[in-house]
Design a protein around this motif. Structure first.
Motif, PDB file in Angstrom:
ATOM      1  N   GLN A  38      18.179  30.709  12.825  1.00 19.14           N
ATOM      2  CA  GLN A  38      17.292  31.272  11.080  1.00 19.14           C
ATOM      3  C   GLN A  38      17.812  33.142  10.944  1.00 19.14           C
ATOM      4  O   GLN A  38      18.010  33.311  10.116  1.00 19.14           O
ATOM      5  N   MET A  39      17.083  33.276  12.334  1.00 23.25           N
ATOM      6  CA  MET A  39      16.943  34.852  11.452  1.00 23.25           C
ATOM      7  C   MET A  39      18.322  35.564  11.471  1.00 23.25           C
ATOM      8  O   MET A  39      18.804  36.162  11.138  1.00 23.25           O
ATOM      9  N   ALA A  40      19.059  34.978  13.084  1.00 19.60           N
ATOM     10  CA  ALA A  40      19.981  35.009  13.229  1.00 19.60           C
ATOM     11  C   ALA A  40      21.355  34.972  11.690  1.00 19.60           C
ATOM     12  O   ALA A  40      21.515  35.679  11.102  1.00 19.60           O
ATOM     13  N   LEU A  41      21.227  34.214  11.398  1.00 20.21           N
ATOM     14  CA  LEU A  41      21.733  33.556   9.846  1.00 20.21           C
ATOM     15  C   LEU A  41      21.271  34.706   9.149  1.00 20.21           C
ATOM     16  O   LEU A  41      23.048  35.015   8.264  1.00 20.21           O
ATOM     17  N   MET A  42      20.072  35.102   8.993  1.00 18.60           N
ATOM     18  CA  MET A  42      20.263  35.991   7.410  1.00 18.60           C
ATOM     19  C   MET A  42      20.463  36.803   8.209  1.00 18.60           C
ATOM     20  O   MET A  42      21.478  38.079   6.900  1.00 18.60           O
ATOM     21  N   ASN A  43      20.146  37.173   9.555  1.00 21.13           N
ATOM     22  CA  ASN A  43      21.078  39.073   9.073  1.00 21.13           C
ATOM     23  C   ASN A  43      22.315  39.069   9.432  1.00 21.13           C
ATOM     24  O   ASN A  43      22.100  39.791   8.569  1.00 21.13           O
ATOM     25  N   ARG A  44      22.901  37.809   9.772  1.00 20.60           N
ATOM     26  CA  ARG A  44      24.310  37.891   9.901  1.00 20.60           C
ATOM     27  C   ARG A  44      24.899  37.566   7.950  1.00 20.60           C
ATOM     28  O   ARG A  44      25.984  38.559   7.372  1.00 20.60           O
ATOM     29  N   SER A  50      10.852  52.934  17.250  1.00 22.32           N
ATOM     30  CA  SER A  50      10.264  51.950  16.153  1.00 22.32           C
ATOM     31  C   SER A  50      11.484  51.804  15.135  1.00 22.32           C
ATOM     32  O   SER A  50      12.043  52.800  14.962  1.00 22.32           O
ATOM     33  N   PHE A  51      11.118  50.954  14.232  1.00 21.69           N
ATOM     34  CA  PHE A  51      11.382  50.935  13.269  1.00 21.69           C
ATOM     35  C   PHE A  51      10.941  49.720  11.756  1.00 21.69           C
ATOM     36  O   PHE A  51      10.107  49.541  12.025  1.00 21.69           O
ATOM     37  N   ASN A  52      11.359  50.021  10.714  1.00 20.31           N
ATOM     38  CA  ASN A  52      10.627  50.027   9.425  1.00 20.31           C
ATOM     39  C   ASN A  52      11.704  48.892   8.706  1.00 20.31           C
ATOM     40  O   ASN A  52      11.891  49.784   8.584  1.00 20.31           O
ATOM     41  N   GLY A  53      11.197  47.981   8.075  1.00 18.28           N
ATOM     42  CA  GLY A  53      12.111  47.262   7.112  1.00 18.28           C
ATOM     43  C   GLY A  53      12.922  46.705   7.995  1.00 18.28           C
ATOM     44  O   GLY A  53      12.354  45.747   8.805  1.00 18.28           O
ATOM     45  N   LEU A  54      13.876  46.915   6.872  1.00 15.54           N
ATOM     46  CA  LEU A  54      15.003  45.762   7.477  1.00 15.54           C
ATOM     47  C   LEU A  54      15.501  45.872   9.195  1.00 15.54           C
ATOM     48  O   LEU A  54      16.070  46.959   9.262  1.00 15.54           O
ATOM     49  N   MET A  55      15.204  45.266   9.786  1.00 16.15           N
ATOM     50  CA  MET A  55      16.159  44.882  11.142  1.00 16.15           C
ATOM     51  C   MET A  55      17.238  45.964  11.569  1.00 16.15           C
ATOM     52  O   MET A  55      18.089  46.792  12.053  1.00 16.15           O
ATOM     53  N   VAL A  56      18.950  44.770  10.137  1.00 16.15           N
ATOM     54  CA  VAL A  56      19.168  45.140  10.564  1.00 16.15           C
ATOM     55  C   VAL A  56      20.323  46.572   9.868  1.00 16.15           C
ATOM     56  O   VAL A  56      21.426  47.514  10.253  1.00 16.15           O
ATOM     57  N   LEU A 113      20.111  41.431  20.195  1.00 16.07           N
ATOM     58  CA  LEU A 113      20.053  41.196  21.474  1.00 16.07           C
ATOM     59  C   LEU A 113      18.663  40.507  20.723  1.00 16.07           C
ATOM     60  O   LEU A 113      17.668  41.232  20.787  1.00 16.07           O
ATOM     61  N   ARG A 114      18.848  38.735  21.060  1.00 10.49           N
ATOM     62  CA  ARG A 114      17.774  37.899  21.427  1.00 10.49           C
ATOM     63  C   ARG A 114      17.093  36.926  22.374  1.00 10.49           C
ATOM     64  O   ARG A 114      18.068  36.968  23.252  1.00 10.49           O
ATOM     65  N   GLY A 115      16.179  37.513  22.835  1.00 11.90           N
ATOM     66  CA  GLY A 115      15.371  35.915  24.334  1.00 11.90           C
ATOM     67  C   GLY A 115      15.056  34.661  23.342  1.00 11.90           C
ATOM     68  O   GLY A 115      14.660  34.470  22.216  1.00 11.90           O
ATOM     69  N   PRO A 159      15.614  44.009  18.841  1.00 12.58           N
ATOM     70  CA  PRO A 159      14.137  44.230  18.439  1.00 12.58           C
ATOM     71  C   PRO A 159      12.806  43.132  18.416  1.00 12.58           C
ATOM     72  O   PRO A 159      13.074  42.322  19.366  1.00 12.58           O
ATOM     73  N   GLY A 160      11.454  43.114  18.399  1.00 13.58           N
ATOM     74  CA  GLY A 160      10.813  42.709  18.434  1.00 13.58           C
ATOM     75  C   GLY A 160       9.104  43.421  18.259  1.00 13.58           C
ATOM     76  O   GLY A 160       9.331  44.685  17.980  1.00 13.58           O
ATOM     77  N   SER A 161       8.392  42.342  18.489  1.00 14.14           N
ATOM     78  CA  SER A 161       6.778  42.989  17.969  1.00 14.14           C
ATOM     79  C   SER A 161       5.924  43.768  19.605  1.00 14.14           C
ATOM     80  O   SER A 161       5.515  44.261  19.326  1.00 14.14           O
ATOM     81  N   PHE A 162       7.053  43.268  20.491  1.00 11.25           N
ATOM     82  CA  PHE A 162       6.853  43.936  21.713  1.00 11.25           C
ATOM     83  C   PHE A 162       4.154  43.566  22.478  1.00 11.25           C
ATOM     84  O   PHE A 162       3.903  44.931  22.274  1.00 11.25           O
TER      85      PHE A 162
END
Ligand code: PNS
Length: 181
Positions: free
Chosen positions: A102-108, A70-76, A88-90, A9-12
């Motif tokens: 922070q993002m990974a732990l929040m998503n988890r 594309s997606f809207n709202g919560l990524m998970v 996957l994140r870089g 996911p990302g803004s790209f």
């Protein structure tokens, strides 16, 4: 690994060579990689959603297990809806780590079944970000080598509409008129 679907996911805004490098690496590891562009971001993007999707589709046309969406709202939630098992994140440098952690732990916390996997792009792209690319391009600086050619062209078109007329590759070839007999 080669297990299941992963989401990248990302803004790209815009896609960079770093993004593309990560997509290529990810596509070798996962069965399917869904590059998911965030819709409705609070920020006003430089490129519209459809422009970003189009650029990403063009850039990944040769990767058969990569899909652009594309997606809207919560990524998970979106990730679950497409049965992704991994995010996957870089990570380019230590400076990315805190935000990504922070993002990974929040998503988890929201969705414990989804694992985040971090990958590093090639070191030659470790300083490349969409934000810096936009900043440099906006003041007329060179972005060659930092973004794929299609993105470079789109940036020039966006920032200098007259560019379309200057680039012979982009100029329309005028149709020849038939000579009157
Ligand atoms: O390319 P970016 O801007 O670093 O990507 C950030 C993105 C889109 C992955 C993140 O902001 C996101 O997932 N947004 C969707 C809303 C969401 O789920 N937020 C919770 C993140 S912990």
């Amino acid at each position: 690994m080669n297990k299941g679907i992963a989401i990248y996911p990302g803004s790209f805004d815009p896609p960079t060579n770093g993004h593309l490098d990560l997509i290529q690496r990810g596509s070798k590891i996962f069965e399917e990689l869904v590059v998911a562009v965030l819709r409705n971001s609070e920020k006003t993007p430089m490129f519209s959603l459809s422009e970003r999707l189009q650029m990403l589709r063009e850039l990944t046309a040769d990767l058969s297990n990569v899909r652009i969406d594309s997606f809207n709202g919560l990524m998970v939630e979106y990730a679950k809806s497409i049965h992704a098992v991994c995010i996957l994140r870089g990570i380019r440098a230590v400076s990315d780590y805190e935000y990504e952690l922070q993002m990974a732990l929040m998503n988890r916390k929201i969705e414990p079944t989804l694992e985040t996997v971090f990958m590093m792009p090639a070191d030659k792209y470790s300083y490349v970000s969409s934000r810096l690319v936009r900043e440099v391009a906006q003041v007329g600086g060179p972005v060659k080598g930092l973004v794929p050619e299609v993105v470079e062209r789109k940036l020039r078109e966006k920032l200098d509409p007259a560019y379309k007329l200057q680039d012979p590759n982009l100029m329309e070839v005028p149709k020849r008129r038939k000579k009157k007999a």
